[in-house]
Scaffold this motif. Structure first.
Motif, short mmCIF file in Angstrom:
data_model
loop_
_atom_site.label_atom_id
_atom_site.label_comp_id
_atom_site.label_asym_id
_atom_site.label_seq_id
_atom_site.Cartn_x
_atom_site.Cartn_y
_atom_site.Cartn_z
N ASP A 87 0.92 -1.23 0.15
CA ASP A 87 -0.09 -0.17 -0.10
C ASP A 87 0.89 1.15 0.10
O ASP A 87 0.24 2.43 -0.09
CB ASP A 87 -0.99 0.10 1.35
N ILE A 88 2.09 1.25 0.17
CA ILE A 88 3.07 2.33 0.12
C ILE A 88 3.73 2.37 -1.11
O ILE A 88 4.29 1.17 -1.61
CB ILE A 88 3.95 2.19 1.35
N ASP A 89 3.68 3.64 -1.68
CA ASP A 89 4.37 3.73 -3.14
C ASP A 89 5.97 3.99 -3.09
O ASP A 89 6.71 3.88 -4.06
CB ASP A 89 3.68 4.89 -3.81
N ALA A 90 6.50 4.65 -2.00
CA ALA A 90 7.71 5.29 -2.06
C ALA A 90 8.34 5.30 -0.73
O ALA A 90 7.55 5.57 0.24
CB ALA A 90 7.82 6.65 -2.49
N ILE A 91 9.36 5.11 -0.52
CA ILE A 91 10.28 5.34 0.86
C ILE A 91 11.10 6.51 0.79
O ILE A 91 11.97 6.53 -0.09
CB ILE A 91 11.14 3.95 1.09
N TRP A 92 10.92 7.32 1.85
CA TRP A 92 11.82 8.47 2.09
C TRP A 92 12.70 8.44 3.21
O TRP A 92 12.11 7.97 4.48
CB TRP A 92 10.83 9.73 2.17
N PHE A 93 13.74 8.34 3.09
CA PHE A 93 14.60 8.21 4.39
C PHE A 93 14.53 9.67 5.02
O PHE A 93 14.87 10.63 4.46
CB PHE A 93 16.02 7.82 4.03
N ALA A 94 14.40 9.59 6.32
CA ALA A 94 14.11 10.75 7.12
C ALA A 94 15.24 11.68 7.12
O ALA A 94 15.14 12.86 6.95
CB ALA A 94 13.63 10.36 8.49
N ARG A 95 16.54 11.00 7.35
CA ARG A 95 17.67 12.02 7.57
C ARG A 95 18.97 11.05 7.42
O ARG A 95 18.65 9.71 7.60
CB ARG A 95 17.67 12.75 8.87
N GLY A 96 20.01 11.65 7.31
CA GLY A 96 21.30 10.92 7.49
C GLY A 96 22.09 10.91 8.84
O GLY A 96 21.27 10.54 9.98
N GLY A 97 23.32 11.23 8.76
CA GLY A 97 23.96 10.97 10.00
C GLY A 97 24.86 9.79 10.08
O GLY A 97 26.08 9.92 9.19
N TYR A 98 24.69 8.77 10.90
CA TYR A 98 25.39 7.42 10.57
C TYR A 98 24.37 6.52 11.12
O TYR A 98 23.83 6.38 12.24
CB TYR A 98 26.67 7.68 11.32
N GLY A 99 24.60 5.20 10.47
CA GLY A 99 24.01 4.09 10.69
C GLY A 99 23.53 3.24 9.61
O GLY A 99 23.06 1.78 10.05
N ALA A 100 23.32 3.42 8.46
CA ALA A 100 22.42 2.88 7.60
C ALA A 100 23.43 1.55 7.10
O ALA A 100 22.80 0.43 6.79
CB ALA A 100 22.30 3.73 6.42
N CYS A 101 24.58 1.73 7.28
CA CYS A 101 25.75 0.56 7.08
C CYS A 101 25.30 -0.59 7.86
O CYS A 101 25.46 -1.84 7.72
CB CYS A 101 27.12 0.90 6.77
N ARG A 102 24.96 -0.27 9.21
CA ARG A 102 24.43 -1.34 10.10
C ARG A 102 23.28 -1.95 9.88
O ARG A 102 23.00 -3.32 10.82
CB ARG A 102 24.42 -0.72 11.50
N VAL A 103 22.32 -1.73 8.99
CA VAL A 103 21.06 -2.29 8.76
C VAL A 103 21.18 -2.93 7.15
O VAL A 103 20.29 -3.77 7.11
CB VAL A 103 20.07 -1.39 8.85
N ALA A 104 22.05 -2.43 6.46
CA ALA A 104 21.90 -2.68 4.82
C ALA A 104 21.89 -4.27 4.86
O ALA A 104 20.93 -4.92 3.90
CB ALA A 104 23.12 -2.07 4.29
N ASP A 105 22.89 -5.16 5.25
CA ASP A 105 22.91 -6.66 4.73
C ASP A 105 22.01 -7.44 5.73
O ASP A 105 21.66 -8.44 5.16
CB ASP A 105 24.39 -7.13 4.83
N ASN A 106 21.26 -6.82 6.56
CA ASN A 106 20.25 -7.45 7.17
C ASN A 106 18.89 -7.32 6.52
O ASN A 106 18.15 -8.10 6.19
CB ASN A 106 20.14 -6.97 8.77
#
Lengths: 266, 266
Positions: free
Chosen positions: B67-86
């Protein structure tokens, strides 16, 4: 014995160069080595000890000189990656029998030498460490290895790097094959979130997942994270090792300090 | 239309979330999208917007929601690499048809999505940019692409990244194939010697040498180098492009600022 000194990164203080021969004489008497300190060490161009070409040429000149037994990188800072792929292909047979010692930014050249099977390579103290408190012992420790660059008897294959430097050469031709090696890393002056990010990078690299295990040296002068990172350097190292299926083998006695040990590669 | 918002890096300010629907209504009236702001955005654990598992699960939950058309990442900083391969391997077919927008630290996920051919991916403004001076225009620019995530007509293949983020994923499974792409990079808050070192890293990677050319976005908040680095960011970019045989294609209109443009990948 002759030890050549070049500065592929930042400029060497003259006072360090002046004090080095006396320090060696005090320790080794008439067996003290002769130091061939390339004048390039004292050049200055912005951040660097002279232009890229001068730094590359000085390194190649002393490494290819058959009368010189070993190359000691004068100090770190930043700049070795700017000379590596110009200098390394110009190294001759005379360079292949030498010992090479340094750490921190010099790791770019140590990596490239080791990746190309050139010489005996070690992470360890540099002349500039003389300026640290207790640094005389560090310099003599490095000098001791240069005087007798034997591998440790029975030691596992090993290598040691500054974490950021190793991170910044992953996926380039400077990346050595460290499969089966105990890899030691150390860090200085980096925020915890950057240490964590570099560990993501290191442990996500397929080649690095072939190491025998990771040992964590000292992480010094870590600026305060805002907000508090909560996790310590050992906790984040354990996290990434577990995540990557790499054995965490405990602490290593290396770092940007006077206690920094010599780690011969291989 | 529904736009899902998650925070794979740092925590989102509640005020940004509160202002977003009004801003969209002012611009789009009854055509304004509905925002599904995942409560994970407001979690806090040390540096991050909640634990790794919570950040990964929130992203997967909204990305896999048909039901959701698009994903908008709220902000940066640091931490996305910690979730990517999960998170990435758990994405379903519903995730493959979505648009994904963000920049800075979100680049770790944009890279992984693009490397795996998932969805339509773009570098561009995020909700948190509302806090910048002139940031309302930036947020509406990002929203405009999410409302109509069409590729630019006749545009060359392209991609855009924060330089440090791209450097820190080289040689990992997150590295996308950018051969034939115009690659745009931007940087914020890094010393010139670090910008130079990251450019060494980027331009020494064999995959990155296959790009059609490099464009340099804005490098903002560069701390003073000691000593003066002399070279500007454009001079070092030209240096490394020349060194690597990569075409330097001039400046790109991207950066950590309100003028940051949307760059759809591919």
């Amino acid at each position: 014995m002759k030890i050549g000194i070049v500065a592929p990164s930042c400029r060497l203080d003259e006072t360090v160069a002046e004090r080095l021969p006396g320090l060696a004489r005090d320790a080794y008497g008439s067996d003290a080595p002769e130091f061939v300190i390339h004048p390039q060490c004292f050049l200055s161009e912005g951040h660097f000890a002279g232009p890229d070409a001068a730094r590359a040429d000085a390194f190649v000149e002393l490494a290819n000189n058959p009368d010189i037994d070993a190359i000691w990188f004068a100090r770190g800072g930043y700049g070795a990656c700017r000379v590596a792929d110009n200098a390394l292909p110009r190294l001759s047979d005379a360079a292949r029998t030498k010992a090479y010692l340094g750490y921190s930014d010099a790791g770019f050249l140590l990596a490239g030498l080791y990746a190309n099977g050139i010489g005996r390579v070690a992470h360890g103290p540099m002349p500039t460490d003389m300026k640290r408190e207790g640094g005389k012992a560090a310099v003599l420790r490095g000098l001791g290895w240069l005087m007798d660059p034997a591998p440790l008897p029975g030691a596992k294959k090993q290598a040691a790097f500054n974490l950021t430097v190793l991170s910044q050469l992953l996926g380039t031709p400077l990346q050595p094959d460290l499969s089966g090696h105990v890899l030691m890393i150390e860090e200085v002056g980096e925020y915890m979130y950057r240490i964590d990010r570099s560990l993501f990078h290191l442990t996500s690299n397929p080649g690095m997942r072939q190491i025998a295990g990771l040992m964590l040296g000292r992480c010094s002068d870590v600026p305060d994270n805002d907000p508090d990172f909560i996790l310590t350097e050992e906790e984040v190292t354990r996290h990434w090792c577990r995540h990557a299926g790499i054995a965490y083998l405990g602490r290593a006695d290396i770092g940007h300090d006077a206690d920094n040990q010599v780690v011969p590669f291989g």
